[in-house]
Design a protein around this motif. Structure first.
Motif, PDB file in Angstrom:
ATOM      1  N   ALA A 111       0.834  -1.202   0.000  1.00  0.00           N
ATOM      2  CA  ALA A 111       0.000   0.000   0.000  1.00  0.00           C
ATOM      3  C   ALA A 111       0.867   1.250   0.000  1.00  0.00           C
ATOM      4  CB  ALA A 111      -0.921  -0.004   1.209  1.00  0.00           C
ATOM      5  N   PRO A 112       0.647   2.175  -0.927  1.00  0.00           N
ATOM      6  CA  PRO A 112       1.490   3.370  -1.013  1.00  0.00           C
ATOM      7  C   PRO A 112       1.126   4.404   0.031  1.00  0.00           C
ATOM      8  CG  PRO A 112      -0.242   3.490  -2.650  1.00  0.00           C
ATOM      9  CD  PRO A 112      -0.384   2.149  -1.983  1.00  0.00           C
ATOM     10  N   ASP A 113       2.056   5.297   0.304  1.00  0.00           N
ATOM     11  CA  ASP A 113       1.774   6.475   1.099  1.00  0.00           C
ATOM     12  C   ASP A 113       0.634   7.252   0.443  1.00  0.00           C
ATOM     13  OD1 ASP A 113       3.136   8.583   3.179  1.00  0.00           O
ATOM     14  OD2 ASP A 113       2.395   9.601   1.392  1.00  0.00           O
ATOM     15  N   SER A 114      -0.199   7.883   1.243  1.00  0.00           N
ATOM     16  CA  SER A 114      -1.376   8.561   0.699  1.00  0.00           C
ATOM     17  C   SER A 114      -0.999   9.691  -0.259  1.00  0.00           C
ATOM     18  CB  SER A 114      -2.246   9.096   1.832  1.00  0.00           C
ATOM     19  OG  SER A 114      -1.508   9.958   2.689  1.00  0.00           O
ATOM     20  N   GLU A 115       0.123  10.377  -0.008  1.00  0.00           N
ATOM     21  CA  GLU A 115       0.552  11.439  -0.922  1.00  0.00           C
ATOM     22  C   GLU A 115       0.905  10.875  -2.288  1.00  0.00           C
ATOM     23  OE1 GLU A 115       2.511  15.315   0.694  1.00  0.00           O
ATOM     24  OE2 GLU A 115       3.649  13.608   1.466  1.00  0.00           O
ATOM     25  N   LEU A 116       1.652   9.771  -2.309  1.00  0.00           N
ATOM     26  CA  LEU A 116       2.031   9.158  -3.581  1.00  0.00           C
ATOM     27  C   LEU A 116       0.805   8.599  -4.293  1.00  0.00           C
ATOM     28  CD1 LEU A 116       4.121   8.187  -5.611  1.00  0.00           C
ATOM     29  CD2 LEU A 116       4.533   6.191  -4.151  1.00  0.00           C
ATOM     30  N   GLU A 117      -0.102   8.000  -3.542  1.00  0.00           N
ATOM     31  CA  GLU A 117      -1.312   7.454  -4.150  1.00  0.00           C
ATOM     32  C   GLU A 117      -2.128   8.563  -4.817  1.00  0.00           C
ATOM     33  OE1 GLU A 117      -4.573   4.080  -3.037  1.00  0.00           O
ATOM     34  OE2 GLU A 117      -4.010   5.483  -1.465  1.00  0.00           O
ATOM     35  N   ALA A 118      -2.260   9.702  -4.134  1.00  0.00           N
ATOM     36  CA  ALA A 118      -3.004  10.817  -4.709  1.00  0.00           C
ATOM     37  C   ALA A 118      -2.300  11.364  -5.948  1.00  0.00           C
ATOM     38  CB  ALA A 118      -3.170  11.918  -3.660  1.00  0.00           C
ATOM     39  N   PHE A 119      -0.976  11.429  -5.906  1.00  0.00           N
ATOM     40  CA  PHE A 119      -0.220  11.921  -7.063  1.00  0.00           C
ATOM     41  C   PHE A 119      -0.404  10.996  -8.263  1.00  0.00           C
ATOM     42  CE2 PHE A 119       3.779  12.146  -9.523  1.00  0.00           C
ATOM     43  CZ  PHE A 119       3.775  13.492  -9.848  1.00  0.00           C
ATOM     44  N   ALA A 120      -0.397   9.677  -8.023  1.00  0.00           N
ATOM     45  CA  ALA A 120      -0.533   8.712  -9.118  1.00  0.00           C
ATOM     46  C   ALA A 120      -1.880   8.798  -9.800  1.00  0.00           C
ATOM     47  CB  ALA A 120      -0.300   7.300  -8.595  1.00  0.00           C
ATOM     48  N   LEU A 121      -2.890   9.316  -9.115  1.00  0.00           N
ATOM     49  CA  LEU A 121      -4.200   9.479  -9.746  1.00  0.00           C
ATOM     50  C   LEU A 121      -4.150  10.470 -10.907  1.00  0.00           C
ATOM     51  CD1 LEU A 121      -6.619   9.474  -6.670  1.00  0.00           C
ATOM     52  CD2 LEU A 121      -6.608   7.851  -8.585  1.00  0.00           C
ATOM     53  N   GLY A 122      -3.140  11.343 -10.916  1.00  0.00           N
ATOM     54  CA  GLY A 122      -3.001  12.310 -11.998  1.00  0.00           C
ATOM     55  C   GLY A 122      -2.296  11.769 -13.225  1.00  0.00           C
ATOM     56  N   TRP A 123      -1.784  10.539 -13.171  1.00  0.00           N
ATOM     57  CA  TRP A 123      -1.124   9.960 -14.330  1.00  0.00           C
ATOM     58  C   TRP A 123      -2.149   9.687 -15.420  1.00  0.00           C
ATOM     59  CZ3 TRP A 123       2.397   5.800 -11.561  1.00  0.00           C
ATOM     60  CH2 TRP A 123       3.327   6.488 -10.763  1.00  0.00           C
ATOM     61  N   ARG A 124      -1.809  10.059 -16.638  1.00  0.00           N
ATOM     62  CA  ARG A 124      -2.756   9.973 -17.744  1.00  0.00           C
ATOM     63  C   ARG A 124      -2.462   8.779 -18.638  1.00  0.00           C
ATOM     64  NH1 ARG A 124      -1.168  15.440 -17.675  1.00  0.00           N
ATOM     65  NH2 ARG A 124       0.152  15.108 -19.493  1.00  0.00           N
ATOM     66  N   SER A 125      -3.490   8.342 -19.333  1.00  0.00           N
ATOM     67  CA  SER A 125      -3.330   7.251 -20.291  1.00  0.00           C
ATOM     68  C   SER A 125      -2.288   7.637 -21.336  1.00  0.00           C
ATOM     69  CB  SER A 125      -4.671   6.970 -20.973  1.00  0.00           C
ATOM     70  OG  SER A 125      -4.526   5.968 -21.940  1.00  0.00           O
ATOM     71  N   GLY A 126      -1.464   6.689 -21.726  1.00  0.00           N
ATOM     72  CA  GLY A 126      -0.430   6.943 -22.722  1.00  0.00           C
ATOM     73  C   GLY A 126       0.877   7.424 -22.139  1.00  0.00           C
ATOM     74  N   GLU A 127       0.983   7.485 -20.792  1.00  0.00           N
ATOM     75  CA  GLU A 127       2.208   7.979 -20.155  1.00  0.00           C
ATOM     76  C   GLU A 127       3.015   6.866 -19.504  1.00  0.00           C
ATOM     77  OE1 GLU A 127       0.918  12.530 -18.949  1.00  0.00           O
ATOM     78  OE2 GLU A 127       0.833  10.977 -17.411  1.00  0.00           O
ATOM     79  N   ARG A 128       2.959   5.674 -20.043  1.00  0.00           N
ATOM     80  CA  ARG A 128       3.618   4.534 -19.421  1.00  0.00           C
ATOM     81  C   ARG A 128       5.126   4.681 -19.386  1.00  0.00           C
ATOM     82  NH1 ARG A 128       1.464  -0.331 -22.505  1.00  0.00           N
ATOM     83  NH2 ARG A 128       3.032  -1.455 -21.305  1.00  0.00           N
ATOM     84  N   ASN A 129       5.716   5.427 -20.333  1.00  0.00           N
ATOM     85  CA  ASN A 129       7.169   5.572 -20.403  1.00  0.00           C
ATOM     86  C   ASN A 129       7.692   6.841 -19.731  1.00  0.00           C
ATOM     87  OD1 ASN A 129       7.574   3.149 -21.785  1.00  0.00           O
ATOM     88  ND2 ASN A 129       7.203   4.105 -23.771  1.00  0.00           N
ATOM     89  N   ILE A 130       6.796   7.597 -19.096  1.00  0.00           N
ATOM     90  CA  ILE A 130       7.226   8.770 -18.333  1.00  0.00           C
ATOM     91  C   ILE A 130       7.930   8.291 -17.058  1.00  0.00           C
ATOM     92  CG2 ILE A 130       6.395  10.790 -17.052  1.00  0.00           C
ATOM     93  CD1 ILE A 130       6.186  11.175 -20.015  1.00  0.00           C
ATOM     94  N   PRO A 131       9.008   8.955 -16.629  1.00  0.00           N
ATOM     95  CA  PRO A 131       9.659   8.532 -15.382  1.00  0.00           C
ATOM     96  C   PRO A 131       8.709   8.601 -14.192  1.00  0.00           C
ATOM     97  CG  PRO A 131      11.060  10.068 -16.586  1.00  0.00           C
ATOM     98  CD  PRO A 131       9.734  10.072 -17.279  1.00  0.00           C
TER      99      PRO A 131
END
Length: 333
Positions: A111-131
């Motif tokens: 289970a991730p830290d809540s800050e990281l989990e919230a940040f990951a919600l902003g990842w968009r489709s097609g960004e699999r190769n973004i760091p």
């Protein structure tokens, strides 16, 4: 921003990563569903990876790695020589760790830290190769350990980035435009790992300059003296940093000390491991067939003569896996 409209700069000339000003929150309970990460996997089309030791996984891991020979150099300072050293050959990520790699190990990471989990919600489709960014030092180290690896030290990172010849830039002696995702490029966001072919270093490693700053343990140029204070470093600048020489002198490497709990949307990482042990272990898990043999030969050719001594030694030891002999054959071509 300062009055000139420029990004804030640190003493060493790097733009400061956009760090979270909040104290890290307590980790979620393990019973909490990994909703954000599960959603991220679905958006990016990741395949969950729970066994990194499969033959296919081992081969894919090797394809992501560059061979870095042992090397060192020292620079005189008022306090005495500052030594930058890689004590034994390493395998080093060619690319900054990508979001798809992180999400593929979500179950193993827990289970991730809540800050990281919230940040990951902003990842968009097609960004699999973004760091992958916004991770703390401990979170990056946890991911590295799951791969049987670790994070580089600040001194090791500098040796990889500038080489024994101490080039000012990963690609050579002169500053160039359009070869790295730095502030003057104007992109204003992370690019996919490995986008800048002209900025690759002689070892085949991408994005050592710009894109995402990278976690490293210790603090250059005197990592041993400062590591006890619980410090770590963000190396190489990011898309928010102006391009500059990676090593002006020992007191001014292109990095900055950070508290290990820091987070930044432009702060990522890459992994490394001692080559001898890792190669023996992963080679033993491989089942050779025509296609995998071709891929191993290609890896050996890419590593080239700098890996030949080690591969030759490993491949002639009693009980050596066949994969090591194929890698050595490729390195000799």
């Amino acid at each position: 921003m300062d009055r000139s409209g420029s990004e804030p700069r640190t003493q060493s000339g790097c733009a400061a990563p956009a760090l979270s000003g909040r104290a890290p929150e307590a980790p979620l309970h393990r019973e909490t569903p990994l909703l954000a990460f599960a959603l991220g996997c679905a958006l990016l089309g990741c395949t969950p990876q729970t066994d990194g030791a499969t033959p296919r996984g081992a081969l894919e891991e090797l394809e992501r790695l560059a061979f870095v020979p042992a090397a060192q150099f020292s620079i005189p300072t008022a306090e005495g020589p500052a030594l930058f050293q890689i004590r034994e050959p390493l395998l080093f990520d060619r690319f900054e760790v990508r979001r798809e790699q992180w999400l593929a190990r979500a179950e193993e990471l827990g289970a991730p830290d809540s800050e990281l989990e919230a940040f990951a919600l902003g990842w968009r489709s097609g960004e699999r190769n973004i760091p992958v960014t916004f991770v703390t030092l401990a979170e990056a180290q946890r991911f590295a350990a799951l791969r049987g690896m670790r994070l580089p030290s600040a001194a090791e990172w500098i040796v990889v980035a500038v080489g024994a010849a101490q080039w000012p830039y990963p690609w050579g002696m002169t500053r160039q435009k359009g070869v790295a995702n730095t502030l003057e490029l104007g992109l204003g966001e992370l690019a996919a790992s490995g986008s800048f072919e002209s900025g690759v270093n002689p070892l085949g490693i991408y994005d050592l300059h710009g894109n995402a700053a990278e976690w490293a343990t210790g603090v250059a140029p005197f990592p041993d003296a400062l590591e006890s204070a619980g410090r770590a470093s963000a190396m190489g600048g990011s898309f928010r940093s102006y391009s500059r020489a990676l090593l002006v002198d020992a007191a001014e490497p292109f990095g900055r000390p950070l508290p290990p709990g820091s987070r930044g949307d432009d702060l990522g990482f890459r992994c490394c491991v001692e080559a001898s042990r890792y190669l023996w272990e992963v080679s033993a898990s491989m089942e050779l067939e025509p296609r995998s043999r071709e891929r191993l030969l290609a890896i050996g050719r890419r590593w080239g003569s700098r890996a030949l001594t080690l591969l030759g030694d490993l491949s002639t030891r009693p009980g050596a896996p066949e994969a090591l002999r194929v890698l050595a054959e490729g390195a000799a071509q």
